[in-house]
Design a protein around this motif. Structure first.
Motif, PDB file in Angstrom:
ATOM      1  N   THR A 179     -18.311   6.167  -3.337  1.00 13.37           N
ATOM      2  CA  THR A 179     -18.857   7.414  -3.875  1.00 13.37           C
ATOM      3  C   THR A 179     -17.865   8.116  -4.794  1.00 13.37           C
ATOM      4  N   SER A 180     -16.607   7.725  -4.759  1.00  8.59           N
ATOM      5  CA  SER A 180     -15.580   8.293  -5.623  1.00  8.59           C
ATOM      6  C   SER A 180     -14.580   7.203  -5.958  1.00  8.59           C
ATOM      7  N   ARG A 181     -13.652   7.520  -6.836  1.00 13.01           N
ATOM      8  CA  ARG A 181     -12.672   6.541  -7.281  1.00 13.01           C
ATOM      9  C   ARG A 181     -11.308   6.856  -6.686  1.00 13.01           C
ATOM     10  N   PRO A 182     -10.570   5.812  -6.267  1.00  2.69           N
ATOM     11  CA  PRO A 182      -9.200   6.044  -5.796  1.00  2.69           C
ATOM     12  C   PRO A 182      -8.257   6.235  -6.970  1.00  2.69           C
ATOM     13  N   ALA A 183      -6.978   6.327  -6.682  1.00  3.17           N
ATOM     14  CA  ALA A 183      -5.968   6.467  -7.730  1.00  3.17           C
ATOM     15  C   ALA A 183      -5.995   5.247  -8.641  1.00  3.17           C
ATOM     16  N   ALA A 184      -5.591   5.455  -9.872  1.00  9.42           N
ATOM     17  CA  ALA A 184      -5.642   4.372 -10.853  1.00  9.42           C
ATOM     18  C   ALA A 184      -4.797   3.179 -10.423  1.00  9.42           C
ATOM     19  N   ALA A 185      -3.634   3.441  -9.806  1.00  8.04           N
ATOM     20  CA  ALA A 185      -2.777   2.333  -9.364  1.00  8.04           C
ATOM     21  C   ALA A 185      -3.465   1.492  -8.300  1.00  8.04           C
ATOM     22  N   VAL A 202     -16.873  -4.311  -1.643  1.00 10.75           N
ATOM     23  CA  VAL A 202     -15.866  -3.255  -1.727  1.00 10.75           C
ATOM     24  C   VAL A 202     -16.460  -2.011  -1.083  1.00 10.75           C
ATOM     25  N   TRP A 203     -15.709  -1.400  -0.158  1.00  8.25           N
ATOM     26  CA  TRP A 203     -16.165  -0.182   0.472  1.00  8.25           C
ATOM     27  C   TRP A 203     -14.966   0.631   0.939  1.00  8.25           C
ATOM     28  N   ARG A 204     -15.242   1.851   1.334  1.00  8.90           N
ATOM     29  CA  ARG A 204     -14.195   2.736   1.827  1.00  8.90           C
ATOM     30  C   ARG A 204     -14.377   2.935   3.321  1.00  8.90           C
ATOM     31  N   ALA A 205     -13.281   2.793   4.079  1.00  7.86           N
ATOM     32  CA  ALA A 205     -13.281   3.036   5.518  1.00  7.86           C
ATOM     33  C   ALA A 205     -12.220   4.097   5.808  1.00  7.86           C
ATOM     34  N   GLU A 206     -12.676   5.330   5.997  1.00 11.89           N
ATOM     35  CA  GLU A 206     -11.797   6.477   6.202  1.00 11.89           C
ATOM     36  C   GLU A 206     -10.817   6.596   5.028  1.00 11.89           C
ATOM     37  N   ASN A 207      -9.538   6.416   5.264  1.00 10.55           N
ATOM     38  CA  ASN A 207      -8.568   6.561   4.181  1.00 10.55           C
ATOM     39  C   ASN A 207      -8.062   5.211   3.687  1.00 10.55           C
ATOM     40  N   ARG A 208      -8.888   4.177   3.796  1.00 14.80           N
ATOM     41  CA  ARG A 208      -8.509   2.840   3.352  1.00 14.80           C
ATOM     42  C   ARG A 208      -9.582   2.280   2.418  1.00 14.80           C
ATOM     43  N   LEU A 209      -9.142   1.569   1.388  1.00 17.35           N
ATOM     44  CA  LEU A 209     -10.036   0.850   0.484  1.00 17.35           C
ATOM     45  C   LEU A 209     -10.097  -0.598   0.948  1.00 17.35           C
ATOM     46  N   ALA A 228       3.583  -4.150  -0.543  1.00 14.20           N
ATOM     47  CA  ALA A 228       4.436  -3.198  -1.248  1.00 14.20           C
ATOM     48  C   ALA A 228       3.810  -1.814  -1.337  1.00 14.20           C
ATOM     49  N   VAL A 229       2.491  -1.722  -1.178  1.00 13.53           N
ATOM     50  CA  VAL A 229       1.808  -0.418  -1.201  1.00 13.53           C
ATOM     51  C   VAL A 229       1.164  -0.127   0.154  1.00 13.53           C
ATOM     52  N   ASP A 230       1.719  -0.704   1.229  1.00 12.48           N
ATOM     53  CA  ASP A 230       1.195  -0.535   2.584  1.00 12.48           C
ATOM     54  C   ASP A 230      -0.193  -1.143   2.731  1.00 12.48           C
ATOM     55  N   GLU A 246      -6.872  -4.825   2.485  1.00 16.66           N
ATOM     56  CA  GLU A 246      -6.943  -3.418   2.859  1.00 16.66           C
ATOM     57  C   GLU A 246      -5.852  -2.663   2.111  1.00 16.66           C
ATOM     58  N   LEU A 247      -6.273  -1.624   1.405  1.00 13.18           N
ATOM     59  CA  LEU A 247      -5.347  -0.820   0.606  1.00 13.18           C
ATOM     60  C   LEU A 247      -5.457   0.646   0.999  1.00 13.18           C
ATOM     61  N   PRO A 248      -4.382   1.395   0.852  1.00 12.27           N
ATOM     62  CA  PRO A 248      -4.491   2.838   1.139  1.00 12.27           C
ATOM     63  C   PRO A 248      -5.343   3.525   0.085  1.00 12.27           C
ATOM     64  N   TRP A 249      -6.165   4.458   0.531  1.00 10.04           N
ATOM     65  CA  TRP A 249      -6.971   5.240  -0.397  1.00 10.04           C
ATOM     66  C   TRP A 249      -6.164   6.473  -0.823  1.00 10.04           C
ATOM     67  N   ARG A 250      -5.853   6.521  -2.066  1.00 12.47           N
ATOM     68  CA  ARG A 250      -5.076   7.642  -2.603  1.00 12.47           C
ATOM     69  C   ARG A 250      -5.902   8.332  -3.669  1.00 12.47           C
ATOM     70  N   GLN A 251      -6.004   9.626  -3.547  1.00 11.64           N
ATOM     71  CA  GLN A 251      -6.811  10.384  -4.494  1.00 11.64           C
ATOM     72  C   GLN A 251      -6.165  10.370  -5.875  1.00 11.64           C
ATOM     73  N   PRO A 252      -6.965  10.293  -6.927  1.00 20.00           N
ATOM     74  CA  PRO A 252      -6.409  10.312  -8.281  1.00 20.00           C
ATOM     75  C   PRO A 252      -5.829  11.679  -8.626  1.00 20.00           C
TER      76      PRO A 252
END
Length: 454
Positions: free
Chosen positions: A357-363, A392-399, A428-430, A448-454
């Motif tokens: 529903t939203s986009r994570p940080a560009a990195a 691709v989906w979001r689970a809490e604070n993880r991509l 390298a990015v947890d 699994e990647l951390p979800w970071r707000q842009p």
């Protein structure tokens, strides 16, 4: 470091407080509850508990003596070296305890962060010992070990001794009437008419049955007691969470630097061998065409036409190179459109489903894009699959990313393939990379990647 965890996984590596034994991994005919009293693990845990009491007394006396003496002498210069010597001795006790836990409990705990004296000489070393949090954790362990070792020693020896004594009572009860002057174990002793002995077959059988129950329960009591020991050793004698995290971040920083350097070398190589070589050849062709323009216009026109074609090829190579650095469609339209474009170029039919529903940080978007890109390339080259899927989906604070295919399987992170490098980049990015790829397929790769707000 991220790695292949199979069906289940966890982000942080934690010690297994249960311990492992080779005999436990072998098939057994007897249930675990019946064979536990005679297993090597039970005897090692019992030996650990028995040794804890004398070591606990020694470490407690040493810690209290050195601390009291050092604090009492702080009004003089002598107190500082005495206190530092006490802390250093407690660190030595901690090293012994880690070795004992490794040998008897199967608990492998790393040594704490080393001392870093600022300068040379004894004063710098004493200052480093006194400032080290690990040193004071070792002191706390030395103080806590005595009361816990007294309790665990008492419980273990009571259950162990009474269990085996009652279980084997039918084998040695005859000693009482022959050498003790009584019929058996005395449960109650009053006057001559009110004495109760365990001397008939029924009472002897009940005693043995009770001993069997106690004996069967003793291994589990020992495991509960040594679990507390494992927690103490891991929590107080190992590296702190902060130090562990610093080491992990230093390792991740090295991976990021190496990855960036490798990407720069790849870009330089692609430019040198691709577009740059074409542009050099183009410049030479245009120079020849310029020379022939006056004397042979038709040949010059053909050479200019060929150069025009080379320009188009060079432009396409530059576009491909730019897309490999960071695709414009990802920046403009996000993961859904970018992954759909990737799937369209794959040699295997790929179904893409993106539920964001939203986009994570560009990195994070870039890492997710190139992760899927590399996985789809592996599918095209090695899998032999007929179709694949990307979710691709979001689970809490993880991509979450999941790439599946119905190929031949057999992918393994530990084999030193491109998956290992991909796992290092995610770590390298947890992030985490999980590969489930049995021989014969299908293959499921979850990232699994951390979800970071842009």
């Amino acid at each position: 470091m991220a790695t292949d965890y199979g069906q289940g996984y966890t982000h942080m590596d934690r010690p297994d407080f249960r311990g492992t034994d080779v005999e436990e991994r072998r098939p057994h005919r007897l249930p675990v509850g019946l064979r536990a009293p005679v297993e090597a693990r039970t005897w090692r845990e019992f030996g650990y508990t028995m040794l804890s009491l004398p070591i606990g007394i020694t470490s407690f006396v040493f810690a209290v003596t050195m601390l009291s003496l050092g604090v009492g002498l702080l009004i003089t210069f002598i107190g500082i070296p005495v206190l530092a010597a006490g802390l250093a001795g407690c660190r030595g006790i901690g090293a012994l305890e880690r070795t004992r836990a490794r040998g008897l409990l199967g608990l492998d705990v790393a040594a704490p962060e080393p001392l870093r004296p600022k300068g040379g000489g004894p004063m710098a070393y004493m200052g480093a010992v006194l400032k080290s949090g690990a040193s004071w954790r070792h002191v706390l362990y030395s103080l806590l070990m005595l009361p816990w070792s007294v309790f665990s020693f008492t419980v273990a020896i009571v259950f162990w001794a009474y269990g085996w004594l009652m279980l084997t009572y039918p084998l040695w009860f005859w000693l009482f009437p022959m050498y003790g002057g009584q019929d058996g174990i005395q449960l109650y002793g009053g006057d001559d008419g009110h004495r109760i002995y365990l001397d008939n077959p029924f009472e002897i059988g009940i005693t043995a049955a009770t001993g069997l129950l106690v004996t069967l329960a003793t291994p589990w009591i020992l495991r509960a007691l040594t679990t507390v020991d494992r927690v103490l050793v891991y929590g107080l004698l190992g590296p702190s969470r902060l130090a562990t995290r610093v080491v992990e971040l230093e390792s991740d920083r090295g991976v990021v630097v190496d990855t960036a350097a490798a990407d720069l070398r790849r870009i330089e190589r692609d430019l040198h061998d691709g577009a740059q070589a074409r542009l050099v050849a183009l410049a030479m062709d245009l120079g020849l065409a310029k020379e022939k323009l006056a004397e042979d216009p038709e040949a010059a026109a053909r050479m200019v036409d060929e150069a025009h074609g080379e320009v188009k090829v060079a432009l396409q190579e530059l576009r491909d190179l730019a897309r490999g650095i960071h695709p414009a469609v990802l920046t403009d339209r996000g993961l859904d459109a970018a992954l759909s474009a990737l799937a369209a170029r794959c040699t295997v039919p790929v179904q893409v489903e993106v539920d964001l529903t939203s986009r994570p940080a560009a990195a994070i978007e870039g890492i997710a894009y190139f992760t899927v890109s590399e996985l789809l390339q592996n599918i095209s080259k090695h899998s032999g699959a007929r179709n694949a899927g990307v979710d691709v989906w979001r689970a809490e604070n993880r991509l979450m990313l999941q790439v599946t295919d119905n190929g031949t399987g057999g992918a393994d992170v530990s084999a030193g393939s491109g998956l290992a490098g991909l796992a290092e980049r995610l770590d390298a990015v947890d992030g985490i990379l999980v590969v489930d790829s049995p021989q014969g397929g299908p293959t499921t790769v979850t990232a699994e990647l951390p979800w970071r707000q842009p």
